[in-house]
Write an enzyme that holds these catalytic residues in place. Sequence first.
Site, PDB file in Angstrom:
ATOM      1  N   LYS A  20       0.934  -1.066   0.124  1.00 20.98           N
ATOM      2  CA  LYS A  20       0.036   0.008  -0.145  1.00 20.98           C
ATOM      3  C   LYS A  20       0.784   1.423   0.092  1.00 20.98           C
ATOM      4  CE  LYS A  20       0.898   1.177   4.514  1.00 20.98           C
ATOM      5  NZ  LYS A  20       1.442   2.469   5.009  1.00 20.98           N
ATOM      6  N   ASP A 153      -3.016  -1.155  10.464  1.00 24.42           N
ATOM      7  CA  ASP A 153      -2.937  -1.451   8.861  1.00 24.42           C
ATOM      8  C   ASP A 153      -3.695  -2.528   8.294  1.00 24.42           C
ATOM      9  OD1 ASP A 153      -2.048   1.382   8.286  1.00 24.42           O
ATOM     10  OD2 ASP A 153       0.234   0.294   7.892  1.00 24.42           O
TER      11      ASP A 153
HETATM   12  C1  CDM Z   1       2.095   4.453   9.385  1.00 19.97           C
HETATM   13  C2  CDM Z   1       1.087   3.698   8.970  1.00 19.97           C
HETATM   14  O1  CDM Z   1       1.714   2.699   8.332  1.00 19.97           O
HETATM   15  C3  CDM Z   1       0.132   4.299   8.055  1.00 19.97           C
HETATM   16  O2  CDM Z   1      -0.754   3.509   7.342  1.00 19.97           O
HETATM   17  C4  CDM Z   1       0.261   2.894  10.289  1.00 19.97           C
HETATM   18  O3  CDM Z   1      -0.258   4.109  10.844  1.00 19.97           O
HETATM   19  C5  CDM Z   1       1.057   2.073  10.798  1.00 19.97           C
HETATM   20  O4  CDM Z   1       0.296   0.972  11.127  1.00 19.97           O
HETATM   21  P1  CDM Z   1       0.999  -0.544  11.730  1.00 19.97           P
HETATM   22  O5  CDM Z   1       2.045  -0.867  11.013  1.00 19.97           O
HETATM   23  O6  CDM Z   1      -0.200  -1.662  11.508  1.00 19.97           O
HETATM   24  O7  CDM Z   1       1.106  -0.219  13.333  1.00 19.97           O
HETATM   25  P2  CDM Z   1       0.681  -0.804  14.670  1.00 19.97           P
HETATM   26  O8  CDM Z   1       1.443  -2.546  14.387  1.00 19.97           O
HETATM   27  O9  CDM Z   1      -0.669  -0.916  14.752  1.00 19.97           O
HETATM   28  O10 CDM Z   1       1.302  -0.028  15.636  1.00 19.97           O
HETATM   29  C6  CDM Z   1       2.700  -0.115  15.543  1.00 19.97           C
HETATM   30  C7  CDM Z   1       3.219   1.233  16.706  1.00 19.97           C
HETATM   31  O11 CDM Z   1       2.988   2.545  15.878  1.00 19.97           O
HETATM   32  C8  CDM Z   1       2.290   3.384  16.727  1.00 19.97           C
HETATM   33  N1  CDM Z   1       1.101   3.803  16.151  1.00 19.97           N
HETATM   34  C9  CDM Z   1       0.438   3.086  15.189  1.00 19.97           C
HETATM   35  C10 CDM Z   1      -0.809   3.571  14.666  1.00 19.97           C
HETATM   36  C11 CDM Z   1      -1.385   4.507  15.066  1.00 19.97           C
HETATM   37  N2  CDM Z   1      -2.570   4.903  14.674  1.00 19.97           N
HETATM   38  N3  CDM Z   1      -1.058   5.390  16.055  1.00 19.97           N
HETATM   39  C12 CDM Z   1       0.428   4.916  16.714  1.00 19.97           C
HETATM   40  O12 CDM Z   1       0.817   5.655  17.503  1.00 19.97           O
HETATM   41  C13 CDM Z   1       2.189   2.683  18.131  1.00 19.97           C
HETATM   42  O13 CDM Z   1       3.236   3.194  18.863  1.00 19.97           O
HETATM   43  C14 CDM Z   1       2.308   1.229  17.769  1.00 19.97           C
HETATM   44  O14 CDM Z   1       2.871   0.609  18.829  1.00 19.97           O
HETATM   45  N1  ATP Z   2       5.241 -11.187   7.185  1.00 23.09           N
HETATM   46  C1  ATP Z   2       6.058 -10.125   7.451  1.00 23.09           C
HETATM   47  N2  ATP Z   2       6.692  -9.626   6.438  1.00 23.09           N
HETATM   48  C2  ATP Z   2       7.652  -8.674   6.710  1.00 23.09           C
HETATM   49  N3  ATP Z   2       7.922  -8.248   7.926  1.00 23.09           N
HETATM   50  C3  ATP Z   2       7.491  -8.823   8.775  1.00 23.09           C
HETATM   51  C4  ATP Z   2       6.551  -9.688   8.633  1.00 23.09           C
HETATM   52  N4  ATP Z   2       6.111 -10.348   9.958  1.00 23.09           N
HETATM   53  C5  ATP Z   2       6.898  -9.497  10.877  1.00 23.09           C
HETATM   54  N5  ATP Z   2       7.745  -8.552  10.286  1.00 23.09           N
HETATM   55  C6  ATP Z   2       8.573  -7.658  11.049  1.00 23.09           C
HETATM   56  O1  ATP Z   2       7.728  -6.454  10.830  1.00 23.09           O
HETATM   57  C7  ATP Z   2       8.646  -5.293  10.911  1.00 23.09           C
HETATM   58  C8  ATP Z   2       8.185  -4.275   9.568  1.00 23.09           C
HETATM   59  O2  ATP Z   2       6.792  -4.887   9.159  1.00 23.09           O
HETATM   60  P1  ATP Z   2       6.415  -3.962   7.762  1.00 23.09           P
HETATM   61  O3  ATP Z   2       6.962  -4.407   6.480  1.00 23.09           O
HETATM   62  O4  ATP Z   2       4.781  -4.078   7.762  1.00 23.09           O
HETATM   63  O5  ATP Z   2       6.598  -2.417   8.336  1.00 23.09           O
HETATM   64  P2  ATP Z   2       6.320  -1.376   7.309  1.00 23.09           P
HETATM   65  O6  ATP Z   2       6.838  -1.530   6.023  1.00 23.09           O
HETATM   66  O7  ATP Z   2       6.668  -0.066   8.401  1.00 23.09           O
HETATM   67  O8  ATP Z   2       4.876  -1.104   7.307  1.00 23.09           O
HETATM   68  P3  ATP Z   2       3.772  -0.389   7.670  1.00 23.09           P
HETATM   69  O9  ATP Z   2       3.357   0.532   6.567  1.00 23.09           O
HETATM   70  O10 ATP Z   2       2.665  -1.320   8.220  1.00 23.09           O
HETATM   71  O11 ATP Z   2       4.350   0.406   9.047  1.00 23.09           O
HETATM   72  C9  ATP Z   2       9.968  -5.937  10.348  1.00 23.09           C
HETATM   73  O12 ATP Z   2      10.655  -5.542  11.674  1.00 23.09           O
HETATM   74  C10 ATP Z   2       9.531  -7.317  10.290  1.00 23.09           C
HETATM   75  O13 ATP Z   2      10.788  -8.016  10.830  1.00 23.09           O
END
Ligand code: CDM
Ligand code: ATP
Length: 312
Positions: A20, A153
């Site tokens: 996304k 997400d």
């Molecule tokens: C940055 C984005 O990717 C934009 O779409 C999302 O807001 C992040 O979503 P995500 O990766 O699914 O995040 P989560 O796994 O729910 O949360 C990870 C950490 O990000 C912070 N977090 C996340 C989502 C949110 N609305 N507020 C937050 O403050 C919190 O510290 C949380 O512990």
């Molecule tokens: N199926 C998976 N694929 C990739 N990373 C994973 C998975 N499961 C757990 N992880 C862990 O999750 C963390 C990052 O995840 P992800 O790629 O969703 O983050 P991101 O790119 O920041 O995405 P988001 O937009 O959700 O924040 C890494 O530390 C990775 O080790």
Amino acid sequence: MKIRHLGQDGRSIRIATPAKLNLFFELLGKRGDGFHEVETVMSTVSLFDDLQFSARDDGLLRLSIFQEGCTATESIPDDDRNLILKSMSRLRDRHGSKDLGCDVFLRKRIPSAAGLGGASGNAAGALLAANWIWKLGLTPEQLDSAAAEIGSDVPFFFHGGSCLCTGRGEVIESKNVPSGMAIVIAKPDTGLSTAAVYGKCSVPHQPKNSDAVLRELQMGRWNRVGENLFNRLEEFAMSMTPAIGKLKDTFDRLDCVGHQMSGSGSSYFGIFRNAADAHRAAKIATLETGSTIFACSTLGQEGTFRALVETG
Ligand SMILES: C[C@](O)(CO)[C@H](O)COP(=O)(O)OP(=O)(O)OC[C@H]1O[C@@H](n2ccc(N)nc2=O)[C@H](O)[C@@H]1O
Ligand SMILES: Nc1ncnc2c1ncn2[C@@H]1O[C@H](COP(=O)(O)OP(=O)(O)OP(=O)(O)O)[C@@H](O)[C@H]1O
């Protein structure tokens, strides 16, 4: 998401989960539970991980990962920290029996720690696959609630296409948006942790809204979408790594209609007038940056998992 194949006996399934992009992202407030209230517009794009699930009857949950084109520094856990296994074991514990197991094969193309939601899409795919191969019969509402527990997400990926997402990101409103907006994504070597970027940010006194970007998206006016891109997290991510500022300079020199960081970074993307311009720019960006470059386009809502749950 795309379902590539359903096994004859219903005990195996292949699913492609997309990345996304956040075309708009604003912080509306800080909540008591440590999360932030957000307003974001997300679109799925044609960069996919492939997942294959085969049911077992001995309670074992096993994951094999093949990383394709992702930089070597990224190591993805293959145990319970992986959102695929976390999602499946949670559904089994709540709704199934302990002899339910699965072999999962993940072909990983979406870079992680990139703001592209790769792990979240995988989690959404795993929840739907578990419901299917283990014949749990969970409703879309039960799956939405499990998804939101795994990550903010995750529920978005049940819808795909373009959506307005609010709450902490889990309240989804699908929008009718044409597909095919041409995109180039650059993922620098440095990744950024979502929690760390949220930890740095502060909520603005006068938040922006996504009305303009949503209007232009729905009209399919990609150049105007480019002019209305916004990501509040970018300024905070920029202070954490020089990679974002460098990519901003590179995209300034490419002939795109708009560019910004996705989600919490570190990926950066640009919108182009058409696929030919995007492919030309992708070649230049590959030569000029040390980043991994993808040329892709936005997806519509066809083939979402929701259809599988509702008809399955
Ligand atoms: C940055 C984005 O990717 C934009 O779409 C999302 O807001 C992040 O979503 P995500 O990766 O699914 O995040 P989560 O796994 O729910 O949360 C990870 C950490 O990000 C912070 N977090 C996340 C989502 C949110 N609305 N507020 C937050 O403050 C919190 O510290 C949380 O512990
Ligand atoms: N199926 C998976 N694929 C990739 N990373 C994973 C998975 N499961 C757990 N992880 C862990 O999750 C963390 C990052 O995840 P992800 O790629 O969703 O983050 P991101 O790119 O920041 O995405 P988001 O937009 O959700 O924040 C890494 O530390 C990775 O080790």
